[in-house]
Design an enzyme around this catalytic site. Structure first.
Site, short mmCIF file in Angstrom:
data_model
loop_
_atom_site.label_atom_id
_atom_site.label_comp_id
_atom_site.label_asym_id
_atom_site.label_seq_id
_atom_site.Cartn_x
_atom_site.Cartn_y
_atom_site.Cartn_z
N GLU A 129 0.57 -1.27 0.43
CA GLU A 129 0.10 0.18 0.11
C GLU A 129 0.85 1.40 0.27
OE1 GLU A 129 -2.69 0.52 3.22
OE2 GLU A 129 -4.09 1.58 1.80
N GLY A 262 3.35 2.17 11.17
CA GLY A 262 2.66 1.03 12.13
C GLY A 262 2.76 -0.08 11.76
N ALA A 263 1.55 -0.39 11.48
CA ALA A 263 1.43 -1.48 10.33
C ALA A 263 0.37 -1.80 9.43
CB ALA A 263 0.25 -2.20 11.31
N ASN A 266 -2.55 -5.99 5.34
CA ASN A 266 -2.72 -7.33 4.60
C ASN A 266 -4.30 -8.58 5.12
OD1 ASN A 266 -0.34 -6.35 3.43
ND2 ASN A 266 0.27 -7.41 4.98
N HIS A 298 -6.69 -1.65 15.45
CA HIS A 298 -6.96 -0.85 14.01
C HIS A 298 -6.70 -1.59 12.37
CE1 HIS A 298 -6.25 2.57 11.15
NE2 HIS A 298 -5.68 1.93 10.73
N GLU A 299 -5.57 -2.31 12.93
CA GLU A 299 -5.09 -3.64 11.48
C GLU A 299 -6.33 -5.10 11.53
OE1 GLU A 299 -3.03 -1.93 9.75
OE2 GLU A 299 -2.47 -1.02 11.42
N GLU A 321 -9.30 4.57 6.32
CA GLU A 321 -8.67 4.83 7.51
C GLU A 321 -9.22 5.85 8.59
OE1 GLU A 321 -5.96 3.55 7.94
OE2 GLU A 321 -5.10 3.04 5.64
#
Ligand SMILES: [Zn+2]
Length: 851
Positions: A129, A262-263, A266, A298-299, A321
């Site tokens: 990304e 941060g992360a 995927n 969040h992920e 986001e």
């Protein structure tokens, strides 16, 4: 005429669409090379002699198209660097219908932190990304093209190979291995991922049938338990919220030694910067634990919002986001309400408001013409303002209708793509409220309002205007639909009242009996706007401080400070307000207070007045440390631990109070010698800063050695950044040298630079060297544009007018294409900061002398 692919804003035509990818990639990690073959199934909607797809840095050697039983080789293959595409031209139009394209190519691991890159210690990982899948696979690299992927990987034997799906077969090829993964649900290319290397995990934990694992290097396996536990806790809560089961079959999380953001979410394989995933619960601060919980959640929220339903184009990246940001706090708060994570959310919101008060801000929903702009869009406005707007909308619609709208959106667009209006429509149907008006009012325009308040008896007058932090900004006719929640104290009780302020001004009657005692305008601080009370209203709030909620007391400090910056309030009045917080016992409010005082100390006060400021801070906050003491009983609640930490920061770092410095240093030395009880975990960070500032060469060498041997990532980073904190000039010079060498990991370069620029003695030599050696420094960071932008932003830590002139001249002479927006914002902010210093310095000195 030039081919349209010569335009960097070029977007792929829609008449040739991928329906499936089947690929094999063979990675030679030692040589830093890979070779791939790929079959892409296509739907061709209009006959065309041309297929355009993305590829950059790849050597494509073989292309063949199969259509209707015929095999075609392209008449020409040409690369278009401006649009990072490959144009395949065939001798005759490809007929409508199904076709498949076969490609073979070779490529190299990149030297940055994107594409397929070396992620440290023999690990190779992908980061795609926004648009770097094209550095590994020729593909349709835009989020609107979703298709299932079947991936196979050849890699050295003995390394762990992970991808989005579960492995279906693993073959031993001697010193090589081949792993074939199951087919994924439809994915946009930016969510495809691959990780290879010596990585280990404990046995998977099954969460409603989904195996969850957390990987790290072997030496860090013991640090995976906390992040694994978070995933196991929040996955079912997210499933329940969305009303759709987790779609990706398994969930792996991996901590990578080198990682830019941060992360990254995927599908089925989340990659993290190590500090955002790995920790030892026995030594970690509460802030670290909350950060890991928030990032993991969040992920995982993206697994639905973003991965299951994907934005059609990058202009809705903000929604992706913003939603994950908001959702993370919502879910973590449900899981662990004692953490009060919404107060951390408010800190992010405050940072976004600081940025959004500049002329050089941008609307949440920005026009995105190309990939570079998509990259620049990953900022506070996208995440924090976007999240705050969603929170405001949820607050206005109500929790249930909001969730029903989200569920309808998930059901309607699952596996596919959607745009923001699809979400507003779903929320509007579920709530029967004017969601489109509310949402577009906030996301389509830059900035936000200040609501000005005055009261006569029970009549409240509200007016709104755009809030700009430049005192000379003049007026701006913008208005917003502001959902206002009032909390009115009267007759010993409080009552809530709601109003949607659409016009420039409004008057309303407070629905209370008797004379109101105080009026909180942004109750719970859930709205994205500032409040300016008249003098009487402000005095009433100060008298009622203990009756305000924690978030409201923080917002009062934050709003009043913003008004000082904007030239709408005296700095003396703000310092009076600070002085009234001496008996505050909530650590979150103390954090805000200490943060503001640290800023006054760093940026505004004259050198001659520093001792007086230090004495004021010490008098104000010493009682806090006296109340908590230095030692924590094992059962001591977190709030007390954090109150102590705020006091130590105030006394040891802002006031530089000798007794606190001595105690912190002595306790840190005992801690380093092995006595873990000497320093409560939440004090460690401050103690390291305190010891480094006054430290000598022996301490510098000791911290450097600790940095080199430490495995726990947060401690490792802390020892590293401490090196940039030493104030003795020869040690500051050594730290400046380190900034230009390889000892600082690429992912930490921006933080290291920011720390040097915040250091009184290192600041000048680093700034001089940065200008001198810019071309080498810039080229190391060119492959990590997010970090490059952060270095530009950290130039704003320089405080004097002379610095401002140097920064402006330097950035004008060395334009950084990847950071155009960051440059405009940094320069504008710095101009205001310098003017603020010149405007307030004398008044601060006068105020201190009257104390
Ligand atoms: Zn995200």
């Amino acid at each position: 005429m030039a081919h349209p692919t010569d335009d960097r804003n070029y977007r792929l035509p829609r008449h040739v669409r991928p329906t499936a990818y089947d690929t094999m990639i063979s990675v030679d990690m030692a040589a830093g090379r890979f070779a791939g073959t790929l079959r892409i199934d296509l739907d061709v909607d209009e006959p065309s002699a041309e297929i355009v797809l993305h590829a950059v840095g790849l050597d494509v050697a073989r292309v063949r198209l199969r259509t209707g039983g015929a095999e075609l080789d392209p008449a020409s293959i040409s690369a278009a660097p401006a649009s990072e595409t490959l144009v395949l031209r065939f001798g005759a139009p490809i007929p409508r219908g199904r076709a498949s394209l076969e490609l073979g190519w070779t490529g190299r691991l990149t030297d940055g932190l994107r594409g397929l890159y070396p992620a440290g210690d023999g690990i190779a990982a992908t980061q795609f990304e926004a648009a770097d899948a094209r550095r590994v696979f020729p593909c349709f690299d835009e989020p609107g093209f979703k298709a299932p992927w079947r991936l196979a990987v050849e890699a050295p034997a003995g390394v762990t190979v992970l991808s989005n799906a579960v492995p279906q077969s693993e073959e031993n090829l001697g010193d090589r291995q081949r792993v074939r993964f199951a087919e994924t649900p439809p994915l946009p290319t930016y969510l495809v991922a691959l990780v290879l290397g010596k990585l280990v995990a404990h046995s998977p934990v099954s969460v409603r049938g989904v195996p969850v694992r957390t990987f790290a290097q072997a030496a860090k396996l013991s640090l995976t338990g906390f992040g694994q536990g978070v995933a196991v806790e929040v996955l079912p809560r997210l499933e329940d919220y969305f009303g759709v089961p987790y779609a990706f079959g398994k969930l792996d999380q991996v901590g990578l030694p080198e990682f830019e953001a941060g992360a990254m979410e995927n599908a089925g394989l989340v990659t993290y910067r190590e500090v955002a995933l790995l920790l030892d619960p026995a030594t970690a601060s509460l802030a670290q634990k909350k950060r890991v919980a928030e990032v993991v959640t969040h992920e995982l929220a993206h697994m639905w919002f973003g991965n299951w339903v994907t934005m059609t184009w990058w202009d809705d990246l903000w929604l992706n986001e913003a939603f994950a940001t908001w959702m993370a706090f919502k879910i973590v708060d449900r899981w662990n309400p004692a953490w009060r994570v919404w107060l951390e959310f408010d800190q992010g919101k405050a940072a976004a408001m600081h940025l959004d008060a500049l002329r050089s801000t941008h609307p949440v929903r920005a026009e995105i013409h190309n990939v570079a702009e998509a990259g620049e869009a990953f900022d506070l406005i996208t995440y924090e303002k976007g999240g705050a707007v969603l929170r405001m909308i949820e607050g206005y619609l109500g929790e249930e209708p909001f969730r029903e709208g989200i569920r309808a959106y998930m059901r309607r667009h699952g596996k596919g793509n959607a745009v923001a209006d699809d979400l507003w429509r779903a929320l509007g149907e579920a709530s029967r409220e004017p969601v489109v008006e509310l949402a577009n009012g906030w996301i389509g325009a830059p900035g936000f309002p200040v609501v000005e308040v005055s009261r006569a008896g029970r009549t409240l007058r509200l007016s709104q205007r755009r809030f700009l932090s430049d005192p000379d900004a003049g007026d701006d006719a913008s208005t917003w639909p502001v959902p206002i929640v009032l909390r009115v104290g009267a007759g010993g009780r409080t009552a809530e009242q709601r109003v949607l302020l659409r016009e420039r001004q409004a008057e309303l009657q407070l629905a209370v009996e008797g004379e109101p005692e105080f009026v909180v305008v942004n109750a719970g601080s859930t709205g994205f706007y500032r409040v300016r009370h008249d003098a009487a209203g402000l005095a009433a709030l100060v008298r009622a401080l203990p009756k305000l909620e924690t978030a409201e007391r923080i917002a009062l400090l934050s709003d009043e400070w913003a008004l000082v910056r904007a030239g709408k309030r005296d700095v003396a009045s703000f310092l009076d307000l600070c002085a009234g917080f001496g008996s505050e016992d909530d650590h979150a409010v103390l954090d805000e207070l200490v943060g503001r005082l640290a800023l006054v100390e760093h940026r505004l006060v004259a050198d001659a007045d520093r001792p007086a400021l230090a004495a004021f801070v010490a008098r104000l906050l010493a009682p806090q440390l006296a109340a908590t003491g230095w030692d924590a009983a094992p059962s001591e609640p977190d709030v007390q631990r954090l109150r102590r930490a705020a006091a130590v920061r105030a006394l040891g770092i802002v006031a530089r109070e000798p007794a606190t410095i001595g105690e912190a240093r002595a306790r840190l030395d005992r801690w380093i010698a092995g006595d873990r009880g000497a320093l409560e975990p939440n004090l460690h960070d401050a103690a390291v800063t305190i010891a480094a500032r006054g430290g000598d060469a022996t301490r510098f060498d000791a911290f450097r050695a600790l940095h080199l041997v430490e495995t726990e990532p947060t401690f490792r980073r802390r020892w590293l950044l401490a090196l940039a904190t030493f104030e003795a000039p020869p040690l500051a010079a050594r730290a400046v040298d380190l900034a230009f060498g390889d000892e600082v990991p690429l992912q930490d370069t921006a933080s290291f630079a920011a720390t040097l620029l915040g250091n009184r003695t290192a600041r000048e030599p680093f700034w001089a060297r940065l200008r001198r050696d810019w071309s080498a420094y810039h080229s190391r960071l060119r492959a990590a544009p997010m970090l490059l932008r952060r270095v530009v932003e950290s130039m704003g830590a320089l405080v004097e007018r002379r610095h401002l002139e140097e920064v402006e001249a330097f950035l004008a002479a060395h334009p950084v294409e990847e950071a155009r927006q960051a440059i405009a914002q940094t320069v504008e902010r710095m101009r205001q900061d310098v003017a603020l210093r010149e405007r307030t310095q004398r008044a601060i000195g006068d105020w201190l002398r009257t104390r």
